[in-house]
Design a protein around this motif. Structure first.
Motif, PDB file in Angstrom:
ATOM      1  N   SER A  13       0.842  -1.202   0.000  1.00 47.39           N
ATOM      2  CA  SER A  13       0.000   0.000   0.000  1.00 47.39           C
ATOM      3  C   SER A  13       0.871   1.244   0.000  1.00 47.39           C
ATOM      4  O   SER A  13       0.584   2.226   0.656  1.00 47.39           O
ATOM      5  CB  SER A  13      -0.989  -0.008   1.170  1.00 47.39           C
ATOM      6  OG  SER A  13      -0.312  -0.174   2.398  1.00 47.39           O
ATOM      7  N   GLY A  14       1.951   1.183  -0.769  1.00 49.12           N
ATOM      8  CA  GLY A  14       2.844   2.325  -0.864  1.00 49.12           C
ATOM      9  C   GLY A  14       2.817   2.947  -2.251  1.00 49.12           C
ATOM     10  O   GLY A  14       3.770   3.582  -2.662  1.00 49.12           O
ATOM     11  N   THR A  15       1.744   2.742  -2.950  1.00 54.53           N
ATOM     12  CA  THR A  15       1.677   3.260  -4.308  1.00 54.53           C
ATOM     13  C   THR A  15       0.675   4.394  -4.393  1.00 54.53           C
ATOM     14  O   THR A  15      -0.474   4.249  -3.966  1.00 54.53           O
ATOM     15  CB  THR A  15       1.266   2.138  -5.290  1.00 54.53           C
ATOM     16  OG1 THR A  15       2.196   1.074  -5.163  1.00 54.53           O
ATOM     17  CG2 THR A  15       1.249   2.640  -6.719  1.00 54.53           C
ATOM     18  N   ARG A  16       1.129   5.502  -4.934  1.00 54.77           N
ATOM     19  CA  ARG A  16       0.201   6.609  -5.159  1.00 54.77           C
ATOM     20  C   ARG A  16      -0.411   6.472  -6.544  1.00 54.77           C
ATOM     21  O   ARG A  16       0.239   6.028  -7.484  1.00 54.77           O
ATOM     22  CB  ARG A  16       0.941   7.937  -5.087  1.00 54.77           C
ATOM     23  CG  ARG A  16       1.399   8.291  -3.689  1.00 54.77           C
ATOM     24  CD  ARG A  16       1.905   9.715  -3.713  1.00 54.77           C
ATOM     25  NE  ARG A  16       2.668  10.029  -2.526  1.00 54.77           N
ATOM     26  CZ  ARG A  16       2.108  10.321  -1.357  1.00 54.77           C
ATOM     27  NH1 ARG A  16       0.792  10.327  -1.251  1.00 54.77           N
ATOM     28  NH2 ARG A  16       2.855  10.602  -0.317  1.00 54.77           N
ATOM     29  N   VAL A  17      -1.651   6.869  -6.630  1.00 58.60           N
ATOM     30  CA  VAL A  17      -2.338   6.784  -7.915  1.00 58.60           C
ATOM     31  C   VAL A  17      -3.158   8.041  -8.145  1.00 58.60           C
ATOM     32  O   VAL A  17      -3.378   8.833  -7.224  1.00 58.60           O
ATOM     33  CB  VAL A  17      -3.299   5.573  -7.974  1.00 58.60           C
ATOM     34  CG1 VAL A  17      -2.554   4.268  -7.928  1.00 58.60           C
ATOM     35  CG2 VAL A  17      -4.329   5.645  -6.849  1.00 58.60           C
ATOM     36  N   LYS A  18      -3.589   8.193  -9.369  1.00 57.42           N
ATOM     37  CA  LYS A  18      -4.626   9.185  -9.632  1.00 57.42           C
ATOM     38  C   LYS A  18      -5.778   8.482 -10.314  1.00 57.42           C
ATOM     39  O   LYS A  18      -5.605   7.442 -10.959  1.00 57.42           O
ATOM     40  CB  LYS A  18      -4.094  10.330 -10.479  1.00 57.42           C
ATOM     41  CG  LYS A  18      -3.571   9.936 -11.854  1.00 57.42           C
ATOM     42  CD  LYS A  18      -3.073  11.178 -12.566  1.00 57.42           C
ATOM     43  CE  LYS A  18      -2.323  10.808 -13.842  1.00 57.42           C
ATOM     44  NZ  LYS A  18      -1.611  11.963 -14.407  1.00 57.42           N
ATOM     45  N   VAL A  19      -6.941   9.046 -10.143  1.00 62.29           N
ATOM     46  CA  VAL A  19      -8.150   8.430 -10.668  1.00 62.29           C
ATOM     47  C   VAL A  19      -8.868   9.448 -11.529  1.00 62.29           C
ATOM     48  O   VAL A  19      -9.010  10.610 -11.141  1.00 62.29           O
ATOM     49  CB  VAL A  19      -9.074   7.987  -9.506  1.00 62.29           C
ATOM     50  CG1 VAL A  19     -10.420   7.521 -10.025  1.00 62.29           C
ATOM     51  CG2 VAL A  19      -8.422   6.879  -8.677  1.00 62.29           C
ATOM     52  N   TYR A  20      -9.261   9.041 -12.703  1.00 57.90           N
ATOM     53  CA  TYR A  20     -10.039   9.954 -13.542  1.00 57.90           C
ATOM     54  C   TYR A  20     -11.008   9.164 -14.415  1.00 57.90           C
ATOM     55  O   TYR A  20     -10.837   7.973 -14.642  1.00 57.90           O
ATOM     56  CB  TYR A  20      -9.129  10.828 -14.406  1.00 57.90           C
ATOM     57  CG  TYR A  20      -8.035  10.074 -15.143  1.00 57.90           C
ATOM     58  CD1 TYR A  20      -6.824   9.795 -14.503  1.00 57.90           C
ATOM     59  CD2 TYR A  20      -8.215   9.640 -16.443  1.00 57.90           C
ATOM     60  CE1 TYR A  20      -5.817   9.101 -15.168  1.00 57.90           C
ATOM     61  CE2 TYR A  20      -7.211   8.953 -17.120  1.00 57.90           C
ATOM     62  CZ  TYR A  20      -6.022   8.684 -16.477  1.00 57.90           C
ATOM     63  OH  TYR A  20      -5.032   7.994 -17.136  1.00 57.90           O
ATOM     64  N   ARG A  21     -11.992   9.875 -14.877  1.00 60.80           N
ATOM     65  CA  ARG A  21     -13.050   9.210 -15.644  1.00 60.80           C
ATOM     66  C   ARG A  21     -12.509   8.651 -16.955  1.00 60.80           C
ATOM     67  O   ARG A  21     -11.678   9.250 -17.600  1.00 60.80           O
ATOM     68  CB  ARG A  21     -14.173  10.197 -15.955  1.00 60.80           C
ATOM     69  CG  ARG A  21     -14.999  10.503 -14.742  1.00 60.80           C
ATOM     70  CD  ARG A  21     -15.928  11.652 -14.998  1.00 60.80           C
ATOM     71  NE  ARG A  21     -16.914  11.287 -16.022  1.00 60.80           N
ATOM     72  CZ  ARG A  21     -17.925  12.066 -16.349  1.00 60.80           C
ATOM     73  NH1 ARG A  21     -18.080  13.230 -15.770  1.00 60.80           N
ATOM     74  NH2 ARG A  21     -18.777  11.682 -17.269  1.00 60.80           N
TER      75      ARG A  21
END
Ligand SMILES: Nc1nc2c(c(=O)[nH]1)N[C@H]1C(S)=C(S)[C@@H](COP(=O)(O)OP(=O)(O)OC[C@H]3O[C@@H](n4cnc5c(=O)[nH]c(N)nc54)[C@H](O)[C@@H]3O)O[C@H]1N2
Ligand SMILES: Nc1nc2c(c(=O)[nH]1)N[C@H]1C(S)=C(S)[C@@H](COP(=O)(O)OP(=O)(O)OC[C@H]3O[C@@H](n4cnc5c(=O)[nH]c(N)nc54)[C@H](O)[C@@H]3O)O[C@H]1N2
Ligand code: SF4
Ligand code: SF4
Ligand code: SF4
Ligand code: SF4
Ligand code: SF4
Ligand SMILES: [Mo]
Lengths: 251, 454, 805
Positions: C796-804
């Motif tokens: 759980s050390g991963t950054r993400v971004k979320v988009y449509r």
């Protein structure tokens, strides 16, 4: 007279859905597949219903396993035009698959929405079909079905008891869901026997039934989950030690 | 207004029986193929199972049941209305009773088939008779509807006898129609004795048919109301459904009358005043409908029971709101103004109102059946229901079927009860003349009173 | 529709008196006894068989009884004689028949005919397949490349794993690479550093009054699944008047959280800080078990070593650095809550702090776990009811050591390909994550063959893509999987294992009270297809290769090897099965399917620890000594001080702090500016690693807390979703530094605003008709980061971004 009933302890239920799967495996309930399930057509004689409340971070989900309530006063039985669903003298609300005309009056009448309709013929790959329970009908399309309280198991237990010339013992009939429940949260037995586990639990202060106000008199009782209180038991240490040593003695 | 000599007028009525225009064939062709398509859709459904519909859990019932209730509703067009008018000796009923009664019979042929469409196992239909349980509202339906159907056929047939006899006398002997009419006329010669008996029979039937009709729609409503489901379990449902039925029945009747008047050139028989009167009756029904709807929804709202409210709100501002409010607009608001304003209560106006009312009443049936099912009492997922092409095809087929039966009927039998008109003209010429010819000077209230008093 | 829980639960007590008087007229409406249809019921079956065996669908290894009618298994139940699952099965176990009768099972050995991954295969016979493998292995051996053979094993049969290890030793390769470190390395290593047990430990939950769970999915995964579920009831209802409190510390509202009494959302990776803040309160308020700490722990107070050097004590460190107010921002948990939890934990004994992959799932996992484990020492929860117990094993017959020839010895001395145990990974025993880089670099050597047993790295490891790339460099790959998983699809040869209901194994399931259990797995039905148990294949392969390898497998068959092991249990005459003759013992073992022996009693004179000090070590001497030894072994001791070594291992703390539980910031992949959210992946009760994805019964009930079936999802806090303009049910892209995947957005109040959660188990690229192409695999997003010190992956050390989308 026997009056079959079930008690589900929500405080012990682990929300694992083993009951759900055990029931499907025992009672030849086919899976619906993605599309049909998305349409709400999957059949679950037993289902785990999540009830979500609150907002982050005060979030709460309660999970409730819901089989047929085998109402003592079943709204579904009243309305059936052909007696395809009936309540027998032991309180089971049964379903005669060969008679049902599929009008779905019972499904809309059941306030618990636990009656299911076969929209299509059930389908298994040939391989999987070989693991069907030979004691339970595979229901064709067009008819209604629901939790039977594993009537085949009740029949078997009766037969065994009869062959041995005795009454059925408390706990002898285990429905598939109760048998597998990892939380040991499901109890099944005779509500009319004052000494049976179910009847004693049904009289517990934690016992309640779903929508009692409807007067359906469900024979499925739930035991409410409690809240943890801050407590200080002076003898707690002793209690748990005693239990462990008891356990060891038993072994 | 142009008045035709009696002979000519009669032949207008008999003309369609004698020869058919191309329009008839076109109509039959279009309607027939719609019915055939529906038949195909049903076959498809039979081979696939009810999975071919958009039904699901929890929305176990959809537009088949909606159609069922709707058509049973419009079946009240006829027999009930004509019976009431007959019993009340409303003289102006005479030209319209036939077309009304025919609607009943055909609606009763179309409506209940929906139950078969809706059955999971239509092949086991006979179980209803073999294992029938009289505690089931569905069985009450079966009983009531069969009785109503039988009664309605009789009720359509009895007043037809003299006209059939007339038709028989006009058809060239040897033609198949001659044979048919001879058979159906039951040797009617128009003797006094025959007339007396016929009147007697019709009289009795019209008294009997009223409670049957009322019972039919009551028990139809009970299929829903006998369950404990939110917004179904309502004591008001019986009368609510009956009122709705009469309401949509009259509306249907008006549409049918208008169509017949145009197609069969019955301007002389179906006069603006008939439309006016029925329009007023429709106005009363609109108000009555509003009253029932209002009571039903207000009590639900006021009672504030969560289960009921969740259904209520699904209609008030939820996913069914557009349907619900469309219904309110087309069954009440627009019709009310059209019908209440004398200037718009013309034939066109009344027909527009009627069409809207029927659309609205179908929506009403839909918004009674479906929303409740989408809101199970336990917090399962909210139900979503979208009818498939199969259901839509069958539904359209039903409307087409009803129209088709009607068209065929008009080709076989005079759609206006000739002998009754004649009789009426003879017996009550004075009074009828006044009622038919005069534009009502006495205003709405008096008109209403007259409708009731005949 | 929002429904108040009161509607269901608030009606308690109304049950008894609620009977409505007027049942008689109602009976007229309902109780018509039907004219019974003769055909209402099917006849009951006569002459069925009940066969005992052991489930293999997850690591809990429940004992099962199969109902067999006419040679077909028609139902699986739990075995009532088993102390761990007590006759119960979880949903996966219940769906076992859909695994056995999976129509997409591989039915016979196959050799690749097209290019790798093309899906073109030809059927080969078992002798052909074995000959091919033994010839190729023989050739490698002859060329002195025995050590370049790698065997990856996963959560399969431990017994078979033993045989594989034996084969590898006799053959001459050090490269048996297990995958258990993926989830367990930090746990077992921290247990070792603090209490001297390099293994899992048992938690006697049944007797606990307070359970603090740091990201242990105790209701969905964790360890002895079915047993833990029973223990939930034990804790709550098993003791009149006593109801344990369970607190779930987890970034997401999991099913475990729903079953806990309190849910504490925490910023991923900060569990160590929280645990130390709890310790701070407990120590500051003197709520700890002073007797236990004094008698059985090491390094609590400041201390001087033999050389007289002063050392920092745990107490000083904690009081100095971890006041709740200072940890509040880091963990996202209000100081008041921390104080409250600490008081509750310390004053309601027996209490335990448990942890799972969650609390340890970043590069700081080892220290987090050390910190968490300290809480147990502060309340003295060792070797006592409700405390931490040691697991025990059945007394199997030990095997004779394998026979080694010169090649085997030489090969065995080669460095491991995954670098486990090397200077870079001093404490790791296995590091399968390190394989792809080693392979792609070709260092220390290029593997010439790789075998897969119960392991599917192309799906289950972080940055699964890397493993695919690496695989391409290996001339021979062989899979034993009965299913066409991602790894199997890329292999040259498939030797399908018999399914768990078709084969023999012995298993040693874990149990909460440290009970020793032998679970016998026996064929419930004959194999449905031309498949063979991997154990049998290993024995036959060894025989085929002959020489010292064959000699190392002195058994005629796999079953014989298995019986030899069990003979030790027979001879010990302990536990539940004690019989004068082996025949009787074996017959009963087959009939009962299980042997077990009572848990060992708590050691007299208080708990014993196998640490250098014989005590629970706050200050881990084993860690310190281990590092020094590793340095010494590599001959770098002089030039490279421990300090610099720590730095190379990615440890930020210096001095004593490095050997004490402390908070290390975990590595985060991705800049917060570009990737504002943290990705958490989790297991569900319905999935099992990469398995169960082709089981319709599981797919149809997959995520009960979000009502999801047949599809994967990404849980997003509604507030966050609103900011992102994402609506419930919409397809979104989840993107990290190393990839992006599409998933259905699930707006979920149980997600932290800055964290998104995805279930692990969906997104197969290969597999059966139901699993292939369904949903998304979060492992395509996780960069391959792991802790050099602990050996565990950063989950759980991963950054993400979320988009449509
Ligand atoms: N049903 C089932 N059971 C299984 C398995 C399975 O696949 N399915 N697999 C088995 C195997 S191999 C293993 S290793 C075990 C693993 O079992 P567990 O150790 O229980 O691990 P996970 O199930 O992965 O649970 C991880 C939890 O930690 C949370 N989490 C993530 N990051 C953090 C964090 O930084 N802090 C905290 N406090 N929580 C965090 C996640 O939200 C999730 O709820 O389960 C075993 N049992
Ligand atoms: N994102 C994310 N990734 C994770 C985790 C997570 O929580 N989140 N958890 C991690 C953890 S802790 C672990 S342990 C791994 C587990 O993940 P994997 O390494 O994939 O292990 P499994 O899913 O247990 O099984 C691997 C393979 O064994 C094969 N198999 C199934 N049955 C049999 C059999 O009877 N015989 C043989 N020979 N083979 C069989 C199947 O084809 C399956 O592909 O996943 C890790 N990956
Ligand atoms: S099997 Fe038992 S514990 Fe699991 S969901 Fe069902 S009732 Fe709850
Ligand atoms: S729960 Fe529903 S289906 Fe079951 S007996 Fe009651 S009304 Fe009938
Ligand atoms: S669907 Fe079947 S059981 Fe239900 S009411 Fe109709 S006939 Fe009876
Ligand atoms: S009692 Fe039997 S039929 Fe009913 S839910 Fe349980 S397993 Fe299914
Ligand atoms: S917990 Fe694991 S071993 Fe036990 S039944 Fe479930 S899948 Fe099988
Ligand atoms: Mo794992």
């Amino acid at each position: 007279m026997t009056r079959w009933g079930m008690v589900i302890d929500l405080d012990k239920c682990a929300a694992c859905q083993a009951c759900v799967v055990a029931c499907r495996a025992e009672n030849n309930v086919a899976f619906a597949g993605e599309e049909e399930a998305a349409k709400g057509r999957a059949i679950f004689w037993m289902q785990l219903l999540p009830v979500a409340e609150g907002e982050y971070p005060r979030m709460k989900i309660s999970f409730i396993p819901v089989p047929c309530m085998h109402c003592d006063n079943p709204p579904c039985v009243k309305v059936c035009p052909v007696n395809a669903t009936y309540k027998n003298e032991e309180g089971l609300v049964g379903q005669i698959y060969t008679r049902c005309i599929g009008c779905r009056l019972c499904t809309v009448a059941c306030p618990y929405t636990v009656r299911f309709f076969n929209w299509y013929d059930p389908q298994w790959p040939t391989e999987m079909a070989s693991s069907l329970n030979p004691e339970v009908y595979v229901r064709p399309r067009g008819i209604v079905e629901k939790c039977s309280f594993c009537v085949q198991r009740i029949r078997r237990a009766k037969e065994t008891a009869k062959a041995e010339g005795r009454e059925i013992r408390d706990g002898e009939v285990q429905t598939a869901c109760a048998q597998t429940c990892p939380g040991h949260a499901i109890y099944f037995g005779d509500l009319d026997d004052p000494n049976s586990t179910v009847s004693r639990l049904a009289h517990s202060g934690r016992a309640f039934r779903l929508m009692e106000d409807l007067g359906t008199e469900p024979k499925v009782y739930y035991l409410a989950s409690g809240e943890w209180d801050v407590f200080k038991h002076p003898d707690e240490e002793a209690i748990s030690r005693r239990r462990l040593s008891e356990r060891r003695k038993q072994l | 207004m142009r008045r035709l000599p009696q002979e000519e007028a009669d032949s207008v009525l008999f003309r369609p029986l004698m020869r058919s225009s191309w329009r008839f064939y076109v109509a039959v062709l279009i309607l027939g193929s719609m019915v055939a398509w529906a038949g195909f859709a049903w076959l498809y459904q039979l081979t696939q199972g009810l999975g071919a519909t958009g039904l699901n859990r929890p929305v176990y019932w959809g537009i088949y049941i909606t159609n069922f209730i709707f058509f049973i509703g419009i079946s009240h067009a006829g027999t009930l209305i004509s019976a009431i008018l007959r019993v009340a000796h409303a003289g102006w009923r005479r030209p319209i009773t036939r077309s009304a009664e025919a609607i009943t019979v055909f609606a009763l042929m179309v409506g209940p088939i929906n139950i078969i469409f809706d059955l999971g196992r239509p092949d086991r239909l006979l179980n209803v008779f073999i294992f029938g349980r009289y505690q089931s509202p569905l069985l009450w339906d079966v009983l009531a509807i069969t009785t109503y159907f039988t009664g309605s056929i009789l009720y359509l047939y009895l007043p037809l006898i003299p006209d059939i006899a007339m038709a028989r006398d006009r058809v060239r002997p040897g033609h198949w129609k001659h044979l048919l009419f001879t058979l159906l006329a039951l040797g009617w010669r128009g003797t006094e004795l025959q007339k007396k008996r016929l009147h007697r029979a019709i009289g009795i039937m019209s008294v009997i048919i009223i409670p049957i009709a009322v019972s039919v729609h009551t028990v139809v409503s009970w299929v829903l109301a006998m369950t404990v489901q939110p917004m179904w379990h309502s004591a008001i449902f019986g009368p609510y459904f009956v009122v709705g039925a009469i309401f949509s029945g009259i509306a249907t009747l008006l549409i049918a009358m208008a169509v017949l008047r145009k197609m069969l050139h019955l301007e002389d028989y179906l006069k603006p005043d008939h439309f006016n009167k029925l329009g007023l009756l429709l106005l009363v029904m609109t108000l009555l409908w509003l009253y029932f709807t209002f009571s039903e929804y207000l009590t639900t709202f006021y009672g504030n029971a969560p289960d009921e409210l969740s259904v209520f709100y699904s209609k008030w501002h939820g996913e069914f709101a557009w349907l619900f409010w469309t219904m309110v607009v087309v069954t009440f608001i627009i019709p009310f103004f059209i019908l209440a304003i004398p200037r718009t209560r013309t034939i066109t106006g009344v027909v527009i109102a009627s069409i809207l009312i029927n659309i609205g009443m179908w929506i009403e049936r839909y918004t009674i059946v479906v929303p409740t099912l989408t809101r199970p009492r336990l917090p399962y997922d909210i139900g979503v229901y979208l009818p498939t092409w199969v259901e839509l095809s069958i539904t359209l087929g039903e409307f087409a079927g009803l129209a088709l039966l009607y068209v065929l009927f008009t080709r076989l039998f005079p759609i206006v009860s000739l002998w009754e008109i004649k009789e009426g003209e003879e017996e009550e010429r004075e009074k009828a003349q006044r009622v038919l010819a005069e534009p009502k000077p006495e205003g709405k209230l008096a008109a209403l009173r007259r409708i009731v008093s005949g | 529709m929002r429904v108040s829980r009161r509607r269901f639960l608030g009606l308690a007590g109304a049950a008894a008196g609620a009977a409505v008087g007027a049942t008689f007229p109602q009976a007229l409406l309902g109780d018509m006894p039907p004219a019974q249809a003769a055909e209402e019921f099917l006849p009951l079956v006569k002459g069925e068989r009940q066969v005992s065996s052991t489930c293999a669908l997850c690591d809990a290894r429940c004992s099962i009884v199969a109902r067999v009618v006419d040679g077909r298994v028609v139902k699986l139940e739990g075995n009532i004689l088993a102390p761990h699952n007590l006759g119960r099965l979880c949903p996966k176990g219940q769906a076992g028949l859909q695994v056995l009768y999976d129509p997409d099972r591989l039915r016979w050995p196959m050799r690749r005919v097209g290019p790798r991954g093309s899906g073109k295969w030809e059927r080969v016979s078992w002798p052909q397949a074995l000959t091919q493998v033994s010839e190729q292995l023989g050739e490698l051996r002859a060329r002195g490349l025995a050590h370049t053979v790698v065997f990856q094993v996963g959560n399969g049969s431990h017994f078979v794993e033993g045989l594989i290890g034996r084969f590898m030793t006799a053959y001459g390769s050090p490269n048996l690479v297990h995958q258990h470190h993926l989830g367990a390395a930090a746990t077992t290593l921290a247990n070792y550093f603090s209490q001297g047990v390099r293994d899992f430990v048992s938690y006697d939950l049944a007797h606990d009054n307070y359970v603090l769970s740091f990201g242990a999915s105790f209701m969905e995964a964790w360890r002895h699944t079915v047993e833990t579920q029973r223990l939930l009831g034990e804790m709550r209802r098993g003791r009149p008047g006593l109801r344990a409190k369970i607190v779930q510390i987890d970034p997401r509202y999991s099913v475990s959280a729903s079953k806990a009494d309190e849910w504490i959302p925490i910023h991923p990776g900060s569990d160590g800080a929280l645990a130390l803040a709890l310790a701070h309160v407990i120590i500051a308020e003197e709520l700890y078990d002073q007797d236990f700490v004094r008698a059985h722990t090491f390094g609590f107070e400041d201390w001087r070593d033999k050389g007289g050097l002063a050392h920092l004590g745990f107490k000083t460190l904690v009081l100095r650095d971890y006041a709740p107010a200072r940890v509040e921002r880091l963990t996202g948990i209000p100081a008041a809550t921390i104080t409250k939890l600490a008081r509750e934990f310390a004053t309601n004994p027996p209490a335990v702090a448990i942890s799972g992959r969650g609390g340890e799932s970043q590069t700081n996992g080892l220290y987090n776990r050390l910190a968490i484990h300290c809480l147990n020492a502060l309340v003295g929860s060792f070797d006592q009811p409700g405390g931490i117990l040691t697991e025990s094993m059945p007394p199997f017959t030990p095997w004779q050591p394998p026979v080694l020839d010169a090649t085997a010895r030489a090969g065995g001395e080669q460095p491991r390909l995954d670098g486990a145990g090397s200077l870079q990974l001093p404490f790791a025993t296995d590091t399968s994550q390190a394989l792809p880089e080693a392979i792609l670099r070709g260092e220390p050597y290029s593997p010439q063959a790789m075998f897969f047993y119960y392991s599917n790295p192309l799906f289950s490891r972080p940055q699964a893509q890397l493993h695919r790339e690496a695989l391409e460099k290996i001339p021979l790959t062989v899979s034993f999987s009965p299913f066409m998983d991602e790894t199997t699809a890329q292999s040259d040869l498939v030797l399908p294992d018999a399914l768990y209901l078709e084969r023999w194994d012995v298993e040693t399931p874990p149990c909460s009270d440290g009970c020793a259990i032998l679970g016998l797995r026996q064929p419930v039905v004959a194999p449905l297809y031309d498949v063979a148990s991997t154990g049998e294949v290993m024995v036959r392969l060894a025989h085929e290769m002959g020489g010292t390898i064959g000699e190392s497998f002195p058994w005629g068959s796999y079953l014989e090897a298995l019986q030899e092991s069990c003979a030790g249990v027979f001879l010990a005459k302990r536990g539940t099965l004690q019989f004068p003759t082996w025949e009787e013992f074996w017959r009963e073992l087959k009939a009962q399917g299980i042997w077990w022996d009572a848990p060992p009693l708590p050691p007299a004179g208080g708990p014993k620890f196998a640490t250098p000090s014989g005590k629970f070590e706050f200050y881990s001497q084993a860690l310190e000594m281990g590092l020094r030894e590793a340095l010494a072994r590599s001959g770098a001791a002089g030039s490279q001080g421990v300090e610099r070594y720590l730095e190379s291992l990615g440890v930020q703390a210096r001095g004593d702090e490095a050997f004490l539980p402390h908070y290390e910031p975990g590595l985060r992949a991705g800049e917060e500016r570009e990737y504002p959210l943290t990705l958490v992946t989790f297991k569900t009760m319905t999935g099992s690693g990469s398995r169960m994805a082709n089981v319709p019964f599981m797919l149809e009930i997959y995520g009960p807390h979000v009502r999801k079936k047949w599809q994967s999802w990404v849980e997003i806090n509604p507030e966050t979703a609103r900011r992102l303009g994402v609506r419930d049910g919409e397809q979104v892209w989840v993107e990290s530094l190393v990839g992006r995947i599409k998933a259905v957005a699930k707006l979920y109040e149980g997600a932290m605003p800055e964290v998104v959660n995805m279930p692990y188990g969906f997104g197969h690229r290969e597999g059966g008709r139901w699993s292939r192409g369904r949903g998304a695999n979060p492992n395509e997003l996780l960069p391959n980061i792991y802790s050099p010190l602990g050996g565990n992956s950063s989950w759980s050390g991963t950054r993400v971004k979320v988009y449509r989308a």
